[in-house]
Design an enzyme around this catalytic site. Structure first.
Site, short mmCIF file in Angstrom:
data_model
loop_
_atom_site.label_atom_id
_atom_site.label_comp_id
_atom_site.label_asym_id
_atom_site.label_seq_id
_atom_site.Cartn_x
_atom_site.Cartn_y
_atom_site.Cartn_z
CE LYS A 1 -24.75 -6.36 3.36
NZ LYS A 1 -23.60 -5.46 3.73
CE LYS B 1 -22.77 -9.71 1.46
NZ LYS B 1 -21.84 -8.63 2.24
CB SER C 1 -18.35 -15.34 4.44
OG SER C 1 -19.36 -14.74 5.23
#
Length: 326
Positions: free
Chosen positions: A196, A249, A275
Protein backbone atom coordinates in the site's frame (compact mmCIF):
# COMPACT_ATOMS: atom_id res chain seq x y z
CA UNK A 1 7.50 -7.47 -53.24
CA UNK A 2 6.67 -11.12 -54.03
CA UNK A 3 9.67 -12.36 -52.02
CA UNK A 4 8.92 -10.16 -49.03
CA UNK A 5 8.41 -12.26 -45.90
CA UNK A 6 6.71 -11.15 -42.71
CA UNK A 7 4.28 -12.46 -40.08
CA UNK A 8 0.56 -11.82 -40.62
CA UNK A 9 -0.63 -11.21 -37.06
CA UNK A 10 -3.83 -9.60 -38.35
CA UNK A 11 -5.20 -13.00 -39.30
CA UNK A 12 -6.20 -13.45 -35.65
CA UNK A 13 -7.97 -10.07 -35.53
CA UNK A 14 -10.19 -10.39 -38.58
CA UNK A 15 -13.57 -10.72 -36.85
CA UNK A 16 -15.07 -10.44 -33.38
CA UNK A 17 -15.47 -14.21 -33.19
CA UNK A 18 -11.81 -14.78 -34.00
CA UNK A 19 -10.72 -12.10 -31.53
CA UNK A 20 -12.89 -13.68 -28.85
CA UNK A 21 -11.48 -17.14 -29.60
CA UNK A 22 -7.88 -16.06 -28.98
CA UNK A 23 -8.53 -13.51 -26.20
CA UNK A 24 -5.97 -14.03 -23.42
CA UNK A 25 -7.55 -12.05 -20.59
CA UNK A 26 -11.22 -11.81 -19.61
CA UNK A 27 -13.26 -9.97 -17.02
CA UNK A 28 -15.97 -11.74 -15.06
CA UNK A 29 -18.36 -10.50 -12.39
CA UNK A 30 -16.74 -12.98 -10.00
CA UNK A 31 -13.54 -10.91 -10.26
CA UNK A 32 -15.05 -7.93 -8.44
CA UNK A 33 -15.30 -6.72 -4.86
CA UNK A 34 -17.62 -3.74 -4.40
CA UNK A 35 -16.87 -1.18 -1.64
CA UNK A 36 -19.75 0.25 0.42
CA UNK A 37 -19.64 3.14 2.92
CA UNK A 38 -21.97 2.88 5.92
CA UNK A 39 -22.70 5.85 8.19
CA UNK A 40 -24.66 6.43 11.35
CA UNK A 41 -28.07 8.10 11.20
CA UNK A 42 -31.37 7.44 9.48
CA UNK A 43 -32.67 7.60 5.92
CA UNK A 44 -29.27 8.57 4.50
CA UNK A 45 -28.32 7.90 0.91
CA UNK A 46 -25.93 10.72 0.19
CA UNK A 47 -23.73 10.90 -2.88
CA UNK A 48 -20.04 11.48 -2.20
CA UNK A 49 -19.23 14.65 -4.11
CA UNK A 50 -15.84 13.53 -5.42
CA UNK A 51 -17.11 10.05 -6.33
CA UNK A 52 -20.25 10.40 -8.48
CA UNK A 53 -22.41 7.30 -8.24
CA UNK A 54 -20.98 6.24 -4.86
CA UNK A 55 -23.00 6.93 -1.72
CA UNK A 56 -23.00 6.98 2.04
CA UNK A 57 -25.75 4.67 3.34
CA UNK A 58 -27.27 4.59 6.78
CA UNK A 59 -28.18 1.18 8.14
CA UNK A 60 -31.86 1.55 7.22
CA UNK A 61 -30.90 2.19 3.57
CA UNK A 62 -28.06 -0.33 3.33
CA UNK A 63 -30.38 -3.14 2.29
CA UNK A 64 -31.25 -1.55 -1.05
CA UNK A 65 -27.58 -1.35 -2.00
CA UNK A 66 -26.87 -4.92 -0.91
CA UNK A 67 -29.92 -6.15 -2.84
CA UNK A 68 -28.67 -4.48 -6.02
CA UNK A 69 -25.21 -5.98 -5.63
CA UNK A 70 -26.66 -9.47 -5.15
CA UNK A 71 -29.12 -9.05 -8.04
CA UNK A 72 -26.18 -8.20 -10.31
CA UNK A 73 -24.35 -11.33 -9.22
CA UNK A 74 -21.39 -9.54 -7.64
CA UNK A 75 -20.15 -12.09 -5.09
CA UNK A 76 -18.45 -9.88 -2.51
CA UNK A 77 -18.47 -6.48 -0.84
CA UNK A 78 -16.08 -4.70 1.48
CA UNK A 79 -17.68 -2.57 4.19
CA UNK A 80 -16.22 0.72 5.41
CA UNK A 81 -17.92 2.02 8.53
CA UNK A 82 -17.86 5.76 9.20
CA UNK A 83 -18.63 6.47 12.89
CA UNK A 84 -19.85 9.69 14.43
CA UNK A 85 -17.72 9.31 17.55
CA UNK A 86 -13.93 9.26 17.29
CA UNK A 87 -11.19 9.22 19.91
CA UNK A 88 -7.42 8.99 20.16
CA UNK A 89 -7.33 5.17 20.07
CA UNK A 90 -10.19 4.51 17.64
CA UNK A 91 -12.26 2.58 20.15
CA UNK A 92 -15.26 2.45 17.81
CA UNK A 93 -13.19 0.23 15.53
CA UNK A 94 -13.27 -2.68 17.98
CA UNK A 95 -16.59 -2.05 19.73
CA UNK A 96 -18.81 -5.09 19.16
CA UNK A 97 -21.81 -2.92 18.29
CA UNK A 98 -20.05 -0.18 16.32
CA UNK A 99 -21.21 0.83 12.84
CA UNK A 100 -19.00 -1.58 10.88
CA UNK A 101 -19.88 -4.56 13.06
CA UNK A 102 -23.59 -3.80 12.84
CA UNK A 103 -23.32 -3.44 9.06
CA UNK A 104 -21.57 -6.81 8.82
CA UNK A 105 -24.32 -8.48 10.86
CA UNK A 106 -27.02 -6.87 8.76
CA UNK A 107 -25.37 -7.87 5.47
CA UNK A 108 -24.92 -11.49 6.53
CA UNK A 109 -28.48 -11.74 7.84
CA UNK A 110 -29.97 -10.25 4.68
CA UNK A 111 -27.77 -12.15 2.22
CA UNK A 112 -25.99 -15.06 3.93
CA UNK A 113 -24.35 -16.13 0.67
CA UNK A 114 -22.77 -12.72 0.05
CA UNK A 115 -19.06 -12.65 0.86
CA UNK A 116 -18.59 -9.82 3.36
CA UNK A 117 -15.11 -8.39 3.79
CA UNK A 118 -14.23 -6.09 6.68
CA UNK A 119 -11.72 -3.29 6.25
CA UNK A 120 -9.54 -3.42 9.36
CA UNK A 121 -7.92 -0.12 10.16
CA UNK A 122 -8.14 2.69 12.71
CA UNK A 123 -7.92 5.85 10.59
CA UNK A 124 -11.65 6.56 10.22
CA UNK A 125 -12.16 5.87 13.93
CA UNK A 126 -9.42 8.09 15.37
CA UNK A 127 -9.80 11.80 16.01
CA UNK A 128 -6.34 12.38 14.51
CA UNK A 129 -7.00 10.36 11.34
CA UNK A 130 -3.92 8.15 11.55
CA UNK A 131 -3.91 4.35 11.36
CA UNK A 132 -2.51 3.74 14.83
CA UNK A 133 -1.82 5.08 18.31
CA UNK A 134 -0.09 8.47 18.49
CA UNK A 135 2.55 9.55 20.98
CA UNK A 136 4.40 12.85 20.63
CA UNK A 137 3.25 13.12 17.03
CA UNK A 138 4.58 9.66 16.09
CA UNK A 139 2.47 6.68 15.03
CA UNK A 140 3.47 3.86 17.36
CA UNK A 141 3.78 0.54 15.58
CA UNK A 142 3.71 -2.16 18.26
CA UNK A 143 1.17 -0.43 20.48
CA UNK A 144 -1.21 -0.27 17.50
CA UNK A 145 -1.06 -4.00 16.76
CA UNK A 146 -3.17 -5.03 19.75
CA UNK A 147 -5.95 -2.63 18.75
CA UNK A 148 -5.89 -3.93 15.18
CA UNK A 149 -6.12 -7.52 16.39
CA UNK A 150 -9.03 -6.60 18.67
CA UNK A 151 -10.75 -4.94 15.71
CA UNK A 152 -10.30 -8.01 13.53
CA UNK A 153 -11.69 -10.32 16.21
CA UNK A 154 -14.69 -8.06 16.75
CA UNK A 155 -15.38 -8.02 13.00
CA UNK A 156 -15.08 -11.81 12.80
CA UNK A 157 -17.52 -12.17 15.71
CA UNK A 158 -19.95 -9.98 13.79
CA UNK A 159 -19.81 -12.41 10.86
CA UNK A 160 -17.15 -11.08 8.50
CA UNK A 161 -16.03 -13.75 6.03
CA UNK A 162 -12.64 -12.13 5.35
CA UNK A 163 -10.53 -9.66 7.34
CA UNK A 164 -8.78 -7.06 5.18
CA UNK A 165 -6.23 -5.06 7.23
CA UNK A 166 -5.14 -1.85 5.53
CA UNK A 167 -3.06 -0.08 8.18
CA UNK A 168 0.54 -0.90 7.08
CA UNK A 169 1.93 -1.35 10.57
CA UNK A 170 4.88 -3.77 10.61
CA UNK A 171 3.69 -7.14 11.88
CA UNK A 172 -0.01 -6.43 11.40
CA UNK A 173 -0.72 -9.74 9.66
CA UNK A 174 1.06 -11.73 12.38
CA UNK A 175 -0.80 -9.89 15.14
CA UNK A 176 -4.19 -10.29 13.48
CA UNK A 177 -3.59 -13.94 12.62
CA UNK A 178 -2.62 -14.63 16.23
CA UNK A 179 -5.66 -12.75 17.55
CA UNK A 180 -8.08 -14.52 15.23
CA UNK A 181 -6.64 -17.94 16.00
CA UNK A 182 -6.73 -17.36 19.76
CA UNK A 183 -10.39 -16.31 19.50
CA UNK A 184 -11.34 -19.45 17.57
CA UNK A 185 -11.41 -17.90 14.10
CA UNK A 186 -8.68 -20.01 12.51
CA UNK A 187 -10.92 -20.43 9.46
CA UNK A 188 -11.16 -16.70 8.69
CA UNK A 189 -8.73 -15.64 5.92
CA UNK A 190 -6.71 -12.42 5.88
CA UNK A 191 -6.74 -10.29 2.74
CA UNK A 192 -3.67 -8.20 3.44
CA UNK A 193 -3.17 -4.73 2.01
CA UNK A 194 0.38 -5.98 1.62
CA UNK A 195 1.64 -3.32 -0.78
CA UNK A 196 0.00 0.00 0.00
CA UNK A 197 1.64 3.16 -1.26
CA UNK A 198 1.42 6.66 0.22
CA UNK A 199 -0.59 7.84 -2.76
CA UNK A 200 -2.32 11.01 -3.87
CA UNK A 201 -4.97 8.77 -5.45
CA UNK A 202 -6.65 8.30 -2.05
CA UNK A 203 -8.07 11.84 -1.84
CA UNK A 204 -11.73 11.07 -2.59
CA UNK A 205 -11.73 8.07 -0.23
CA UNK A 206 -10.64 10.29 2.63
CA UNK A 207 -13.70 12.43 1.98
CA UNK A 208 -15.86 9.30 1.86
CA UNK A 209 -14.44 7.74 5.04
CA UNK A 210 -13.83 11.03 6.89
CA UNK A 211 -10.28 9.82 7.47
CA UNK A 212 -8.00 12.67 6.43
CA UNK A 213 -5.01 12.94 8.83
CA UNK A 214 -5.34 15.94 11.11
CA UNK A 215 -1.59 16.49 11.04
CA UNK A 216 1.32 15.28 8.93
CA UNK A 217 0.89 12.44 6.45
CA UNK A 218 1.17 8.65 6.31
CA UNK A 219 4.55 8.39 4.65
CA UNK A 220 6.24 6.81 7.67
CA UNK A 221 4.08 3.70 7.34
CA UNK A 222 2.72 3.63 3.79
CA UNK A 223 5.19 2.93 0.99
CA UNK A 224 7.19 5.37 -1.12
CA UNK A 225 5.72 5.36 -4.67
CA UNK A 226 9.28 5.26 -6.04
CA UNK A 227 9.98 1.79 -4.63
CA UNK A 228 9.42 -1.50 -6.43
CA UNK A 229 11.73 -3.95 -4.64
CA UNK A 230 10.36 -2.87 -1.27
CA UNK A 231 6.97 -4.14 -2.42
CA UNK A 232 8.38 -7.65 -2.67
CA UNK A 233 9.82 -7.42 0.84
CA UNK A 234 6.48 -6.25 2.21
CA UNK A 235 4.61 -9.04 0.44
CA UNK A 236 7.11 -11.67 1.56
CA UNK A 237 6.69 -10.61 5.19
CA UNK A 238 2.91 -10.90 4.95
CA UNK A 239 3.14 -14.34 3.36
CA UNK A 240 5.44 -15.47 6.16
CA UNK A 241 3.04 -14.04 8.77
CA UNK A 242 0.03 -15.90 7.39
CA UNK A 243 -1.69 -13.74 4.76
CA UNK A 244 -4.13 -15.57 2.48
CA UNK A 245 -4.41 -12.83 -0.18
CA UNK A 246 -1.99 -10.09 -1.20
CA UNK A 247 -3.31 -6.70 -2.27
CA UNK A 248 -1.59 -3.94 -4.26
CA UNK A 249 -3.00 -0.45 -3.75
CA UNK A 250 -3.40 1.71 -5.84
CA UNK A 251 -3.67 -0.31 -9.05
CA UNK A 252 -3.52 1.81 -12.18
CA UNK A 253 -0.16 3.50 -11.59
CA UNK A 254 1.29 0.32 -10.07
CA UNK A 255 0.56 -2.30 -12.72
CA UNK A 256 4.26 -3.13 -12.80
CA UNK A 257 4.12 -3.88 -9.07
CA UNK A 258 1.07 -6.09 -9.51
CA UNK A 259 3.03 -8.07 -12.10
CA UNK A 260 6.06 -8.33 -9.81
CA UNK A 261 3.94 -9.60 -6.93
CA UNK A 262 2.11 -12.01 -9.22
CA UNK A 263 5.39 -13.44 -10.57
CA UNK A 264 6.89 -13.92 -7.11
CA UNK A 265 4.00 -15.27 -5.02
CA UNK A 266 1.37 -17.92 -5.59
CA UNK A 267 -1.35 -16.44 -3.37
CA UNK A 268 -4.42 -14.75 -4.89
CA UNK A 269 -3.55 -11.19 -5.91
CA UNK A 270 -6.00 -8.32 -5.35
CA UNK A 271 -5.80 -4.96 -7.13
CA UNK A 272 -7.55 -2.02 -5.48
CA UNK A 273 -8.85 0.33 -8.18
CA UNK A 274 -8.91 3.26 -5.77
CA UNK A 275 -11.08 6.33 -5.38
CA UNK A 276 -8.85 8.76 -7.27
CA UNK A 277 -8.68 6.43 -10.25
CA UNK A 278 -12.46 6.15 -10.19
CA UNK A 279 -12.98 9.90 -9.78
CA UNK A 280 -10.76 10.78 -12.75
CA UNK A 281 -12.69 8.51 -15.08
CA UNK A 282 -16.07 9.70 -13.79
CA UNK A 283 -15.09 13.36 -14.18
CA UNK A 284 -13.89 12.83 -17.74
CA UNK A 285 -16.99 10.81 -18.62
CA UNK A 286 -19.36 13.41 -17.17
CA UNK A 287 -17.64 16.03 -19.33
CA UNK A 288 -18.02 13.85 -22.42
CA UNK A 289 -14.26 13.53 -22.87
CA UNK A 290 -14.11 9.73 -22.77
CA UNK A 291 -16.42 6.78 -23.42
CA UNK A 292 -16.99 5.64 -19.82
CA UNK A 293 -17.89 2.03 -20.61
CA UNK A 294 -14.93 1.45 -22.89
CA UNK A 295 -12.36 3.14 -20.69
CA UNK A 296 -13.55 1.45 -17.48
CA UNK A 297 -13.50 -2.03 -18.99
CA UNK A 298 -10.11 -1.40 -20.57
CA UNK A 299 -8.74 -0.14 -17.25
CA UNK A 300 -10.05 -3.13 -15.31
CA UNK A 301 -8.77 -5.49 -17.99
CA UNK A 302 -5.29 -3.98 -17.62
CA UNK A 303 -5.31 -4.93 -13.93
CA UNK A 304 -6.18 -8.52 -14.68
CA UNK A 305 -3.62 -8.65 -17.47
CA UNK A 306 -0.99 -7.38 -15.05
CA UNK A 307 -1.72 -10.38 -12.83
CA UNK A 308 -4.59 -9.52 -10.51
CA UNK A 309 -7.02 -12.32 -9.75
CA UNK A 310 -9.48 -10.03 -7.98
CA UNK A 311 -10.29 -6.34 -8.43
CA UNK A 312 -11.75 -4.13 -5.72
CA UNK A 313 -13.49 -1.35 -7.62
CA UNK A 314 -16.21 1.28 -7.32
CA UNK A 315 -16.99 0.55 -10.99
CA UNK A 316 -18.13 -3.00 -10.16
CA UNK A 317 -21.88 -2.50 -10.60
CA UNK A 318 -21.53 -0.65 -13.89
CA UNK A 319 -18.89 -3.07 -15.14
CA UNK A 320 -21.17 -6.07 -14.59
CA UNK A 321 -24.02 -4.32 -16.40
CA UNK A 322 -21.77 -3.60 -19.36
CA UNK A 323 -20.24 -7.06 -19.43
CA UNK A 324 -23.64 -8.74 -19.33
CA UNK A 325 -25.62 -6.22 -21.35
CA UNK A 326 -27.92 -5.32 -18.45
Amino acid sequence: MKDLKFNRHRRLRGSENIRAMVRETRLHKEDFIYPIFVVEGENIKEEISSMPGVFHFSMDRLGEELDEVVDLGIPSVILFGVPNDKDAVGSEAYHDHAITQEAIRFAKERHPELLVIADTCLCQYTDHGHCGVIENGIVLNDESLDLLARTAVSQAKAGADIIAPSNMMDGFVAAIRYGLDEAGFQHIPIMSYAVKYASAYYGPFREAAHSTPQFGDRKTYQMDPANRLEALREAASDVEEGADYLMVKPALSYLDVIREVRDNFDLPIVAYNVSGEYAMVKAAALNGWVDEEKIVLETLLSMKRAGADIIMTYHAKDAVRWLEGK
